[in-house]
Design an enzyme around this catalytic site. Structure first.
Site, mmCIF file in Angstrom:
data_model
loop_
_atom_site.group_PDB
_atom_site.id
_atom_site.type_symbol
_atom_site.label_atom_id
_atom_site.label_comp_id
_atom_site.label_asym_id
_atom_site.label_seq_id
_atom_site.Cartn_x
_atom_site.Cartn_y
_atom_site.Cartn_z
ATOM 1 N N HIS A 153 1.033 -1.068 0.065
ATOM 2 C CA HIS A 153 -0.035 0.053 0.223
ATOM 3 C C HIS A 153 0.883 1.323 0.005
ATOM 4 O O HIS A 153 0.448 2.399 0.510
ATOM 5 C CB HIS A 153 -0.759 -0.076 1.392
ATOM 6 N N SER A 208 15.891 21.263 -16.139
ATOM 7 C CA SER A 208 14.560 22.047 -16.336
ATOM 8 C C SER A 208 15.204 23.274 -16.821
ATOM 9 O O SER A 208 16.398 23.698 -16.597
ATOM 10 C CB SER A 208 14.002 22.150 -15.113
ATOM 11 N N LYS A 217 16.637 21.140 -10.943
ATOM 12 C CA LYS A 217 15.786 20.058 -11.137
ATOM 13 C C LYS A 217 16.820 18.672 -11.889
ATOM 14 O O LYS A 217 17.606 19.195 -12.606
ATOM 15 C CB LYS A 217 14.780 20.492 -12.100
#
Ligand code: ARG
Length: 461
Positions: free
Chosen positions: A153, A274, A280
């Site tokens: 989960h 980026s 990034k």
């Protein structure tokens, strides 16, 4: 080719919708191989003269080198690869070219060519998957004892080893390879000589052409042979499941590399920056593997819809089998290469993995198992006692291994300090020695088993 009966040529739109040369030109090598096999068989059976067969074979060789050298002029007016080859053969060798189409049709031709093409694609995918497995198994061996959090989960569940996690994908790839191998087995019957739909009056030796093209045997029913596209559907089904597996690993890489998790890092080789945010490091390749799954499923869905409800035998609908399949199998090949590259490149943050592995009371099951093993408490009751201890640890803001013994004894007085031996993440994974379990010893054994097996089959190739 059918000029005898037609007074005028097709409308431009008719030509555009009908032509398949823009994509079936990729079948050129298979088309020429099948034509050579057919001509040799026609000569051996005395259906055409031997010197015509020799001329045909030489002409086909010339065409093959023209195509390989990028010198061939494909013409859309000639509709498809079969007629482009035949028309060029007539330019090169004259009237003898007209004998090649004896006892065959484009219907058995295209089924044969595409089977050969799909078979080559399956073989290339199998080799690529074997390379992917090898990369994963090597990394698994190196990280047999690297502890990471195991999730269910997406909640921290129990500590596992990174090597064990990687070997899960080796198992998936093994099933993928066996599905492709299985599809290949059923594919491997030759339609050539089924002609348009009914077979032919000429005394063919279909076994001879089947063997020459590497098929196991000739197909037994001409109607089925020209209208069967199961081999494409099965291959696309296998490709879809393989793509599912790759997409799951790709998604995990995206999650692991997010600063939110920080469990692993891809180098500059497999990330992009980026244009606006200088910090990034985007896992574009993994995202694209995840996304390309869509076009692979799309090809399978499109072709099942095309085939549904088609009466026997060949229908032009079936020409729609190629573009999607070619695109999907190329996409899968690229995805396997990208995942192999990323699997090699991926660097786990072992310290962060270990910390995360211990978070969220991940060794609670080990505590419950200790109660069962040492105090002979039934598992259900042990689970209950452990629940109380975890709640107490949460209230105290402490991990289980830092919880005072007295707090544990408040839940179960017979607990001794020996319990602390099972509460570390290393002890936890080391104890999972059941067959198929995550213990480093198991992982080392399995990784070595895979590497040995893969090296052996690579040598046999
Ligand atoms: N281009 C066709 C295809 O890909 C070849 C077979 C055409 N046969 C026919 N009778 N029109 O399916």
């Amino acid at each position: 080719m059918w000029g005898g009966r037609f007074a005028s040529g097709p409308d431009a739109i008719m030509e555009e919708i009908n032509a398949s040369i823009d994509f079936d030109r990729r079948l050129y090598a298979q088309d020429i191989a099948a034509s050579k096999a057919h001509a040799a068989m026609l000569a051996k059976q005395g259906i055409i003269a031997r010197d015509d067969a020799v001329k045909i074979a030489r002409g086909l060789d010339t065409i093959l080198s023209e195509m390989e050298g990028g010198k061939f002029r494909f013409k859309r007016a000639l509709e498809d690869i079969h007629m482009n080859v035949e028309a060029r053969l007539a330019d090169l060798i004259g009237p003898a070219a007209g004998r090649l189409h004896t006892a065959r049709s484009r219907n058995d031709q295209v089924a044969t060519d595409f089977k050969l093409w799909v078979r080559d694609a399956i073989d290339a995918i199998d080799a690529a998957l074997a390379g992917y497995q090898h990369t994963l198994a090597e990394k698994a061996l190196a990280h047999a004892a690297t502890v990471m959090p195991g999730f269910t989960h997406l909640q921290t569940a129990q500590p596992v080893t990174f090597g064990h996690h990687l070997l899960a994908y080796v198992e998936m790839a093994a099933r993928d390879r066996s599905r492709f191998a299985d599809a290949r087995k059923r594919l491997n019957e030759s339609p050539l000589g089924s002609a348009a739909l009914a077979g032919t009056s000429f005394p063919l030796d279909r076994t001879m052409t089947a063997k020459a093209l590497g098929f196991d045997r000739a197909t037994a029913n001409s109607l089925d042979a020209v209208s069967d596209r199961d081999f494409v559907l099965e291959t696309l089904a296998a490709a879809s499941i393989a793509a599912v597996h790759l997409s799951r690993f790709a998604e995990e890489i995206v999650i692991w590399c997010s600063p939110l998790a920080g469990l692993a890092r891809l180098s500059d080789k497999f990330t992009t920056g980026s244009s606006i945010m200088p910090q990034k490091r985007n896992p574009d390749a993994a995202e694209l593997v995840r996304a390309k799954t869509g076009r692979i499923f799309g090809a399978l869905t499109a072709l099942t819809v095309v085939m549904k409800g088609l009466p026997l035998a060949y229908q032009k609908d079936m020409q729609e089998d190629k573009e999607g399949a070619m695109d999907a199998l190329s996409a899968l090949t690229l995805c396997i290469a990208a995942m192999t590259g990323m699997a090699a490149d991926l660097k786990p943050d072992t310290a962060r993995m270990k910390t995360a592995a211990g978070a969220g009371y991940s060794t609670a099951t080990d505590l419950a198992d200790w109660l069962v093993r040492t105090l002979k408490i039934p598992f259900r009751e042990a689970h209950h006692i452990t629940g109380h201890i975890v709640a107490a640890a949460e209230r105290a803001g402490l991990p289980l291994e830092k919880l005072p013994l007295a707090t544990m004894q408040a839940a179960e007085p017979r607990i001794t300090k020996a319990v602390f031996e099972v509460l570390s993440v290393e002890r936890s994974v080391a104890s999972r020695v059941s067959y198929g379990g995550t213990a480093p010893d198991n992982v080392r054994r399995e990784a070595k088993k895979w590497l040995k097996k893969l090296d052996k089959t690579a040598r046999a190739r």
